[in-house]
Structure formats: C-alpha cells, structure tokens
Write a protein that holds these residues in place. Structure first.
Motif, short mmCIF file in Angstrom:
data_model
loop_
_atom_site.label_atom_id
_atom_site.label_comp_id
_atom_site.label_asym_id
_atom_site.label_seq_id
_atom_site.Cartn_x
_atom_site.Cartn_y
_atom_site.Cartn_z
N GLY A 96 -31.73 61.80 7.14
CA GLY A 96 -31.84 61.63 8.59
C GLY A 96 -32.27 60.25 9.03
N ILE A 97 -32.14 59.27 8.14
CA ILE A 97 -32.51 57.90 8.47
C ILE A 97 -31.26 57.12 8.81
N GLN A 98 -31.30 56.37 9.90
CA GLN A 98 -30.19 55.47 10.21
C GLN A 98 -30.31 54.27 9.30
N ILE A 99 -29.28 54.01 8.52
CA ILE A 99 -29.31 52.88 7.59
C ILE A 99 -28.10 52.00 7.82
N ASP A 100 -28.38 50.75 8.18
CA ASP A 100 -27.35 49.78 8.50
C ASP A 100 -27.37 48.67 7.45
N ALA A 101 -26.43 47.73 7.59
CA ALA A 101 -26.34 46.63 6.64
C ALA A 101 -25.82 45.38 7.32
N MET A 102 -26.22 44.23 6.76
CA MET A 102 -25.77 42.94 7.27
C MET A 102 -25.41 42.04 6.10
N ALA A 103 -24.27 41.35 6.20
CA ALA A 103 -23.84 40.39 5.19
C ALA A 103 -22.68 39.59 5.77
N GLN A 104 -22.37 38.47 5.16
CA GLN A 104 -21.20 37.70 5.58
C GLN A 104 -19.94 38.36 5.04
N GLY A 105 -19.01 38.71 5.93
CA GLY A 105 -17.77 39.34 5.53
C GLY A 105 -17.85 40.84 5.36
N ILE A 106 -18.93 41.46 5.81
CA ILE A 106 -19.12 42.89 5.57
C ILE A 106 -18.11 43.75 6.32
N SER A 107 -17.63 43.27 7.46
CA SER A 107 -16.70 44.09 8.25
C SER A 107 -15.37 44.30 7.55
#
Length: 385
Positions: A29-40
């Motif tokens: 139940g935790i919202q877990i996001d991510a960030m990186a260059q080119g991740i999309s």
C-alpha cells in the motif's frame, strides 16, 4: 498512503536491481515512484513504479550541469509530491540528490537513504582520486540520514571516516538475489546443451565465462593473457557484455592466436544457462561493490575465480572460489589451471557457494529495507508497510 521514491542516475539500475523492491512495497500500500535520466523509455520501470520522473544529468560526477538544472528538478518533484522518504543509488544521483534536498531535509520534511554500491575510493585505488571521492562522500554525508553499504570494506571505511555517524551506517549484503530464479533446478539441461552447441563445444571441452562490461576496471586483458597460458588446448573462454574496450580485447585475442577458442557473446538474456554451461566464472576486476555476476554464479553452484578485492572477497570467503591478486596474470593462470585439473573439487566449491548465498536471498534484503524505512520514518514496521 506513504510515498517513497527511488532515484538513480540511469534506469538500468532500477530495472536490473530494484524492481522487486518496487513490486513488494506497492503490495504493502505504499506509493513508490522513481526518477532517472531516460526512465520514461524504460517499459519495465513505467510498469513497475506508480510514477516515473525524468531528470537530466551526466554520469561524470564533477560535470557542471549536474549542479545547474538537475538539483532544481529533483527538489521541485520531491517537494511537490511530498515524499516522506527518498532512497538514492549510484554516485551521481546520490551526490546531486542529497545536495538538492539538503534544505528540505534540514527542515524535517523528509528522510534520505543512500545505498553506496561501492565507494569510488577503495584500498589500492589512486591516492588523488581516493582523496577527492572521500571528500565528496564526507560532504554529502551531512545531507544523509542513513548510509547503506554492501561490503565489509566500505562498512569499515564509512565508520572510520565518519561519513555519517556510525549508528546510521547499515551493512546489507547487496540488493539481494532471487534464489528461486537463480537455482540449478531452474536451468534445464536442454538449455545448457543449446548454449554449448551454439559455441561449438564438445562434451570434453570446458568453458570459462566472464560477465562484465568491457571497461579498463574489469581487466579483461588479464583474463585473456591467463587463458592463453593455460596448458589445456580444448578449453574455451566466453565473454558476455559490451563496452568501449571490446575492440582492444578482440585485437589481443587475435595476436595471441586463440580466436577459435574465445567467444564474444554481447548482451544475453540466457545468463543462467551460460553459467551452468561453464566450469567457472571469472571476475578479474580492480574495483567492485558486490559483483552481481559472482552472486549469480554461486547461486547456480558454479565456482568463481575472482580478484582479492572488496565485495568479491566477501562473496568467496569460506572456500567457494579462488582469490588472486589484482593484475597477477600468473596467479590467474594457476587458478584457471587448477579448476581445469580438479573438476570434482571445483563442483564442490560451487555447491558450497550456493549454501553461502542464503544470506543474500532477496527476501532477507527486502525485509532489512522494510525495517530501515520504518526506523527512518520513526514508525514501527507494520505502520510503515
């Protein structure tokens, strides 16, 4: 709902190591996001995380643009989305993110966890570079709530140099390996035979395997020179990986006259079958954090020849492989020859390696992260998850 974000320099770190963590915490139940260059552009990451965020930075930790646009992007996203916990991996992302979030952290708005996948300073490294990278780590330590280290040398260094207060250093044996996936029972004999047939190997022809990007730090040259010196003309050597140094290694192979016994396989999806088709894997690096390929090999009951460096040393302690000094081609030749001459003992080494990998099981590592996150958020384990 609590919010957690993983930040790495490039998405391959997320897809290679952190997707199981994302899937686990989302089930809690935790919202877990991510960030990186080119991740999309990474379909795996887009699917595994609730949201993904783009950021532009250079893999060179000292590049000026890392401290111009990137900190603003990181700070705006983290503040707007109100993440309670930020977990950073890889040197550039870790340095820039901690710099960007120092103000928010000081105001008590969030907690920052950093996993060091092998400090850029290390025993035997260049003195000047060691001093620079140690200085950067000590500076960024002021902006860090918890520091996770994945080998014992880095644990000692973190405490010795007080990168963060010692009570906020956490040793964890890597980011875990799924022992149910990397299991000898999961690799069919038909897969092994297919791989060996692809390489043109007969049943009496042993195979050495190296899984590593072709960079100077991995020292593929040492392995080629050692292999050429072994007195077993039926043995073969295979490389998995790509990289800037591959042309030089191919030229060396040609000069040594062993092109018919050396295979360059590029990027592969059948790593378990390749490992099981080998009598040993070889890791001649000068620097590692906790090498994934060594963990995979031992989990599959295949012994390892590795250099006596941090991480590799941790994994091979107890007799599940052979350690040699960095750059010692003669010692590497002797180790390869010993494996060839002692197949039964080598197989027993591999079985011991499988037993030792129990401590590195992914389930244990996820549980350790749960406990740390709960501590960081000053909540008990059940409340956080």
């Amino acid at each position: 709902m609590r919010r957690l974000i993983f930040i790495t320099t490039v998405p391959v770190t997320l897809s290679a190591f952190l997707l199981p963590f994302a899937r686990h915490f989302r089930t809690q139940g935790i919202q877990i996001d991510a960030m990186a260059q080119g991740i999309s552009t990474s379909s795996e990451c887009v699917e595994a995380f609730d949201r993904v965020w783009e950021v532009k930075w250079s893999r060179n930790p000292l590049a000026p643009r890392n401290f111009l646009q990137a900190p603003r992007v990181v700070r705006e996203v983290v503040e707007r989305e109100a993440y309670g916990l930020v977990h950073v991996h890889t040197p550039v992302a870790a340095l820039v993110t901690r710099y960007a979030l120092r103000g928010l952290r000081n105001r008590g708005r969030l907690k920052v966890v950093y996993t060091a996948h092998g400090f850029h300073f290390y025993q035997g490294g260049n003195v000047v570079k060691n001093a620079i990278f140690l200085g950067l780590e000590k500076l960024a330590g002021y902006w860090t709530d918890y520091l996770i280290v994945i080998n014992r040398e880095d644990e000692r260094a973190a405490k010795r140099y007080r990168i963060v207060p010692p009570n906020r250093v956490r040793y964890m044996p890597g980011i875990g390996i799924d022992l149910s996936k990397y299991s000898p029972r999961k690799v069919q004999e038909a897969e092994v035979e297919r791989v060996r047939a692809e390489l043109g190997l007969k049943s009496n022809q042993p195979l050495f395997l190296i899984i590593a990007e072709f960079t100077t730090d991995k020292r593929h040259r040492d392995a080629v020179l050692a292999f050429a010196c072994t007195s077993h003309p039926t043995a073969h050597l295979a490389f998995v990986g790509t990289g800037a140094q591959i042309a030089k290694i191919k030229t060396l192979v040609q000069k040594l006259g062993i092109t018919d016994r050396v295979h360059f396989l590029g990027f592969r999806h059948d790593i378990p079958a390749l490992i099981r088709a080998s009598i040993t894997t070889v890791m001649p690096s000068i620097r590692e954090g906790l090498p994934r390929s060594v963990m995979e090999s031992l989990s599959l009951e295949v012994p390892v020849i590795g250099t006596d460096i941090r991480g590799t040393r941790d994994l091979l302690q107890g007799g599940c492989g052979l350690l040699v000094p960095v750059g010692d081609v003669a010692a590497l030749t002797r180790a390869m020859t010993w494996i060839l001459d002692h197949p039964e003992e080598a197989r027993n080494m591999g079985k011991l390696g499988r037993q030792q990998m129990a401590a590195y099981d992914l389930r244990h590592i996820i549980a350790q992260h749960e406990a740390l996150y709960a501590e960081a958020m000053e909540k008990d384990h059940h409340t956080f998850s």
